[in-house]
Design an enzyme around this catalytic site. Structure first.
Site, PDB file in Angstrom:
ATOM      1  N   LYS A  15       0.814  -1.216   0.000  1.00  0.00           N
ATOM      2  CA  LYS A  15       0.000   0.000   0.000  1.00  0.00           C
ATOM      3  C   LYS A  15       0.853   1.274   0.000  1.00  0.00           C
ATOM      4  CE  LYS A  15      -2.472   0.818   3.733  1.00  0.00           C
ATOM      5  NZ  LYS A  15      -1.973  -0.491   4.199  1.00  0.00           N
ATOM      6  N   LYS A  37      -1.571  10.267   6.164  1.00  0.00           N
ATOM      7  CA  LYS A  37      -1.674   8.955   6.796  1.00  0.00           C
ATOM      8  C   LYS A  37      -2.727   9.053   7.885  1.00  0.00           C
ATOM      9  CE  LYS A  37      -0.338   4.677   7.635  1.00  0.00           C
ATOM     10  NZ  LYS A  37      -0.492   3.590   6.658  1.00  0.00           N
ATOM     11  N   GLY A 202       9.600  -5.376  -4.877  1.00  0.00           N
ATOM     12  CA  GLY A 202      10.858  -4.831  -4.387  1.00  0.00           C
ATOM     13  C   GLY A 202      11.206  -3.436  -4.854  1.00  0.00           C
TER      14      GLY A 202
END
Length: 240
Positions: A15, A37, A202
């Site tokens: 996410k 956030k 990654g």
């Protein structure tokens, strides 16, 4: 689309790195971006949180948090155990609206999945999206189990009358297995919304410069990118 809410089908699905990619692509398209956030858990006051990681990867974004709790738990649980006030949906809504007044795009990143509880009253990120009338971008995993969790998330959004903008696969391996290759086709069907990207596994370890350069190639035009679902489905074994 001044505000987009970003949720996952669970934890550890990519996410935050997807939020960074969306932010980087928007910045490359000349838009001003803020990242909010909703509730940061598992991080001490002196540590970098998810919004900081988005800024590190994406570049010049405004960052904000509504609340921060030290233990890596659901926000309501983390707040209770820490003896701190919980974050409530209206706190997130108010913060997002203030940022939207000064930025072209505000990305509201949740904690975990759509229905993870913020407070003792059961407030969730779904309540935030509903109050903001903002579209939701769902970040899903690639492998087994993702169809179920994605469809459950999509059904909850539809039940609330919230727009599901689309789905992004948060981590696509170099060598996908059969389930992953099939999920590329099935995810849009179960979600009832388009597949809007796939991030190679990654990419959060890339240098910020390389990340920002590559980010638009992982996302569809709806997210300021160049990625195409049809091309990806035709060659699903290749890294996007």
């Amino acid at each position: 689309m001044p505000i987009v809410v970003i949720t996952g089908t669970g934890t550890e699905v990519g996410k935050t790195v997807t939020t960074a990619a969306v932010a980087a692509s928007a910045l490359a398209a000349g838009r001003t971006v803020a990242v909010l956030k909703a509730a940061q858990t598992g991080v001490r006051p002196d540590e970098r949180g998810d919004a900081d990681e988005v800024a590190r990867l994406a570049g010049q974004v405004t960052t904000a948090e509504c609340a921060r709790y030290p233990e890596p738990l659901a926000p309501a649980t983390a707040a209770r155990r820490a003896g701190l006030p919980p974050v409530r949906p209206y706190d997130v809504v108010e913060a997002a609206q203030k940022l939207a007044a000064e930025h072209d795009l505000v990305l509201v990143e949740g904690a975990g999945g759509l229905l993870v509880r913020f407070d003792e009253a059961g407030g969730t990120l779904a309540d935030v999206a509903q109050a903001l009338r903002a579209p939701v971008l769902v970040v899903a995993s690639a492998g087994l189990g993702t169809l179920n969790t994605t469809e459950l998330t999509a059904r909850e959004l539809r039940a609330r009358g919230v727009e599901l903008l689309g789905v992004v696969i948060g981590g696509w391996p170099e060598t996908p297995d059969l389930a992953m290759r099939c999920n590329v086709t099935d995810l849009p069907d179960v979600a009832g919304a388009p597949l809007l990207g796939a991030l190679p596994m990654g990419v959060g370890a890339l240098s910020p410069t390389d990340f920002r350069t590559a980010a638009p190639t992982w996302l569809a035009a709806r997210l300021d990118g160049t990625w195409e679902a049809t091309t990806f489905r035709e060659a699903p074994a290749e890294t996007p």
